[in-house]
Design a protein around this motif. Structure first.
Motif, short mmCIF file in Angstrom:
data_model
loop_
_atom_site.label_atom_id
_atom_site.label_comp_id
_atom_site.label_asym_id
_atom_site.label_seq_id
_atom_site.Cartn_x
_atom_site.Cartn_y
_atom_site.Cartn_z
N ARG A 1 0.86 -1.19 0.00
CA ARG A 1 0.00 0.00 0.00
C ARG A 1 0.89 1.23 0.00
O ARG A 1 1.63 1.47 0.95
N LEU A 2 0.83 2.02 -1.07
CA LEU A 2 1.70 3.18 -1.23
C LEU A 2 1.11 4.47 -0.68
O LEU A 2 1.85 5.39 -0.36
N ALA A 3 -0.22 4.56 -0.62
CA ALA A 3 -0.87 5.77 -0.10
C ALA A 3 -2.24 5.40 0.43
O ALA A 3 -2.87 4.44 -0.02
N CYS A 4 -2.70 6.21 1.39
CA CYS A 4 -3.98 5.97 2.05
C CYS A 4 -4.63 7.31 2.35
O CYS A 4 -3.95 8.25 2.76
N GLY A 5 -5.95 7.38 2.12
CA GLY A 5 -6.69 8.60 2.45
C GLY A 5 -8.11 8.28 2.85
O GLY A 5 -8.80 7.52 2.17
N VAL A 6 -8.55 8.84 3.96
CA VAL A 6 -9.91 8.63 4.46
C VAL A 6 -10.90 9.49 3.69
O VAL A 6 -10.64 10.66 3.42
N ILE A 7 -12.03 8.91 3.34
CA ILE A 7 -13.10 9.61 2.63
C ILE A 7 -13.88 10.43 3.65
O ILE A 7 -14.56 9.88 4.52
N THR A 8 -13.77 11.75 3.56
CA THR A 8 -14.36 12.65 4.54
C THR A 8 -15.39 13.54 3.88
O THR A 8 -15.09 14.27 2.92
#
Length: 186
Positions: free
Chosen positions: A176-183
């Motif tokens: 996993r290279l990047a992660c972002g929460v859906i806000t």
């Protein structure tokens, strides 16, 4: 004559009273779930990568449309790109986001090609500068409202390798290279 007129008027009046009452006004439908107007996901690097980006999500009548830019990828490379089940990017390798978002227990597969996880999205491809432009439509999901297929509060993950769309349970897309929460923003 007066009596005849009164009798006719009374008969008309009484026959009108015997007719059906006018229908009651329709009750407006009450939505069973609410929907956000927009959400964002700010992707931060994971697993020691330099990958980051920003995505904007807008609900549509048949799903959610995602647009944005992801940079820091290897030039001319393809990468698995999915919605994962937990909105938690706290682990250094983003494993805290869990597996693919799959509320209906479907097998992993290619989006728009038969049964697949609700979080399955087609691979993204970086250009010669290592930047991927995202313009994807996620069918069968909602944004806000708390339904089983609601992706608000889940996380986007960019993987190191392309998704092969067949390996179970996650397409063999690698780290996993990047992660972002859906806000939800509004």
């Amino acid at each position: 004559m007066r009596i005849a007129l009164m009798a006719t008027a009374t008969t008309l009046f009484l026959s009108a009273c015997g007719s059906s009452p006018p229908p009651a006004p329709a009750t407006p439908a009450v939505p069973t779930t609410s929907s956000a107007q927009q959400a964002v996901a700010n992707l931060a690097s994971a697993s020691g990568s330099l990958v980051s980006g920003k995505l904007t999500l807008v609900p549509m009548t048949d799903g959610v449309h995602v647009t944005g830019t992801i940079g820091g990828l290897a030039p001319n490379s393809s990468h698995g790109f999915h919605v994962h089940e937990k909105g938690d990017c706290s682990a250094a390798d983003a494993t805290s986001a869990g597996g693919h978002f799959n509320p209906f227990a479907n097998p992993h597969g290619k989006a728009e090609a038969g049964k697949h996880h609700a979080g399955d999205i087609d691979n993204i491809t970086a250009n010669s500068d290592g930047v991927a432009q995202v313009n994807a439509h996620l069918s069968g999901v909602t944004l806000g409202g708390g339904a089983a297929n609601d992706i608000a509060g889940k996380a986007f993950i960019v993987h190191a390798a392309p998704d092969d769309y067949t390996s179970q349970p996650s397409g063999n897309a690698g780290a996993r290279l990047a992660c972002g929460v859906i806000t939800v923003t509004r």
